[in-house]
Design a protein around this motif. Sequence first.
Motif, PDB file in Angstrom:
ATOM      1  N   LYS A 130       0.815  -1.288   0.161  1.00 54.33           N
ATOM      2  CA  LYS A 130       0.051  -0.028   0.028  1.00 54.33           C
ATOM      3  C   LYS A 130       0.839   1.377  -0.079  1.00 54.33           C
ATOM      4  O   LYS A 130       1.942   1.458   0.889  1.00 54.33           O
ATOM      5  CB  LYS A 130      -0.913   0.217   1.396  1.00 54.33           C
ATOM      6  N   ALA A 180      -8.637   2.666 -12.751  1.00 55.01           N
ATOM      7  CA  ALA A 180      -8.989   2.591 -11.305  1.00 55.01           C
ATOM      8  C   ALA A 180      -9.880   3.402 -10.782  1.00 55.01           C
ATOM      9  O   ALA A 180      -9.980   4.699 -11.276  1.00 55.01           O
ATOM     10  CB  ALA A 180      -7.806   2.461 -10.559  1.00 55.01           C
ATOM     11  N   PRO A 201     -11.964   5.948  -8.038  1.00 52.99           N
ATOM     12  CA  PRO A 201     -11.866   6.428  -6.587  1.00 52.99           C
ATOM     13  C   PRO A 201     -12.912   5.906  -5.721  1.00 52.99           C
ATOM     14  O   PRO A 201     -14.178   5.433  -6.255  1.00 52.99           O
ATOM     15  CB  PRO A 201     -12.154   7.891  -6.825  1.00 52.99           C
ATOM     16  N   ILE A 235      -4.104  10.139  -0.216  1.00 51.91           N
ATOM     17  CA  ILE A 235      -4.849   8.978  -1.712  1.00 51.91           C
ATOM     18  C   ILE A 235      -3.806   7.735  -0.971  1.00 51.91           C
ATOM     19  O   ILE A 235      -2.793   7.960  -0.901  1.00 51.91           O
ATOM     20  CB  ILE A 235      -4.451   9.393  -2.974  1.00 51.91           C
ATOM     21  N   TRP A 287      -3.330   3.432  -2.413  1.00 53.43           N
ATOM     22  CA  TRP A 287      -3.385   2.774  -3.507  1.00 53.43           C
ATOM     23  C   TRP A 287      -2.737   1.494  -3.488  1.00 53.43           C
ATOM     24  O   TRP A 287      -1.509   1.698  -2.585  1.00 53.43           O
ATOM     25  CB  TRP A 287      -3.059   3.315  -4.898  1.00 53.43           C
ATOM     26  N   SER A 288      -2.598   0.570  -4.245  1.00 52.91           N
ATOM     27  CA  SER A 288      -1.958  -0.608  -4.186  1.00 52.91           C
ATOM     28  C   SER A 288      -0.908  -0.556  -5.210  1.00 52.91           C
ATOM     29  O   SER A 288      -1.189  -0.074  -6.263  1.00 52.91           O
ATOM     30  CB  SER A 288      -2.871  -2.089  -4.459  1.00 52.91           C
ATOM     31  N   ASP A 289       0.400  -0.964  -4.974  1.00 50.72           N
ATOM     32  CA  ASP A 289       1.269  -1.039  -6.027  1.00 50.72           C
ATOM     33  C   ASP A 289       1.743  -2.318  -6.368  1.00 50.72           C
ATOM     34  O   ASP A 289       2.780  -2.597  -6.719  1.00 50.72           O
ATOM     35  CB  ASP A 289       2.606  -0.277  -5.542  1.00 50.72           C
ATOM     36  N   CYS A 342       0.516  -2.486 -14.288  1.00 52.38           N
ATOM     37  CA  CYS A 342      -0.253  -1.105 -13.241  1.00 52.38           C
ATOM     38  C   CYS A 342       0.488   0.164 -13.832  1.00 52.38           C
ATOM     39  O   CYS A 342       1.671   0.459 -14.279  1.00 52.38           O
ATOM     40  CB  CYS A 342       0.258  -1.230 -11.966  1.00 52.38           C
ATOM     41  N   ILE A 396      -0.078   2.488 -10.019  1.00 56.69           N
ATOM     42  CA  ILE A 396      -1.452   2.315  -9.384  1.00 56.69           C
ATOM     43  C   ILE A 396      -1.868   0.958  -9.891  1.00 56.69           C
ATOM     44  O   ILE A 396      -2.376   0.901 -10.990  1.00 56.69           O
ATOM     45  CB  ILE A 396      -2.321   3.366  -9.822  1.00 56.69           C
ATOM     46  N   TYR A 412      -8.588   3.034  -6.177  1.00 60.68           N
ATOM     47  CA  TYR A 412      -7.596   3.839  -5.248  1.00 60.68           C
ATOM     48  C   TYR A 412      -8.639   4.563  -4.142  1.00 60.68           C
ATOM     49  O   TYR A 412      -9.964   4.584  -4.276  1.00 60.68           O
ATOM     50  CB  TYR A 412      -6.881   4.769  -5.848  1.00 60.68           C
ATOM     51  N   TYR A 413      -8.060   5.010  -2.983  1.00 59.79           N
ATOM     52  CA  TYR A 413      -8.893   5.768  -1.992  1.00 59.79           C
ATOM     53  C   TYR A 413      -8.629   6.868  -1.620  1.00 59.79           C
ATOM     54  O   TYR A 413      -7.392   7.204  -1.605  1.00 59.79           O
ATOM     55  CB  TYR A 413      -8.751   4.654  -0.740  1.00 59.79           C
TER      56      TYR A 413
END
Length: 155
Positions: free
Chosen positions: A24, A66, A68, A97, A99-101, A109, A138, A143-144
């Motif tokens: 993350k 992705a 939001p 913000i 996100w997963s990597d 990605c 990303i 993503y958050y």
Amino acid sequence: MGVASCGTSQVSVTPSTANGAAGKQVQRFVVTDTSNVKCQMQTNPFVSLFGPQQQGNGTVEANLTAAPQLMPYSFGDLGGPGGPQDLSPGQSAVFFIMWSDVATGGVACPTADGFDFRTPQAASGDQRLIYFKFGAPICGSAYYVSQMLPPSFTS
């Protein structure tokens, strides 16, 4: 009479600190009132990530696939409600913000170049493109974005 909502044209947005662990990544952004009047930020800002996307034999800048989502409540203090943030000229609030990597299923990605930003209560035409090279790809379908928080919040 209450404080009016901040318009996107009334604020600046700058990247701040970044942290990452266990797949993350979290990026902090500072939103500063650059106008000469007090305004209020509340809930979460509108953020839509964009970056280079393949089109034909070249690439174009376009929204990433992705979507939001609201920062999960389970993500420590950053997932909680922020509440109204009254900003006098020169004062700031922050948002994050996450996100997963980590790539899954062999899908590449993309890396974001920036995002389309609107303050929480701004009309859809009141937007600003923020160019910022994210330090990690990303990955995944979401993503958050956190709510607006006091400037004392760090990741």
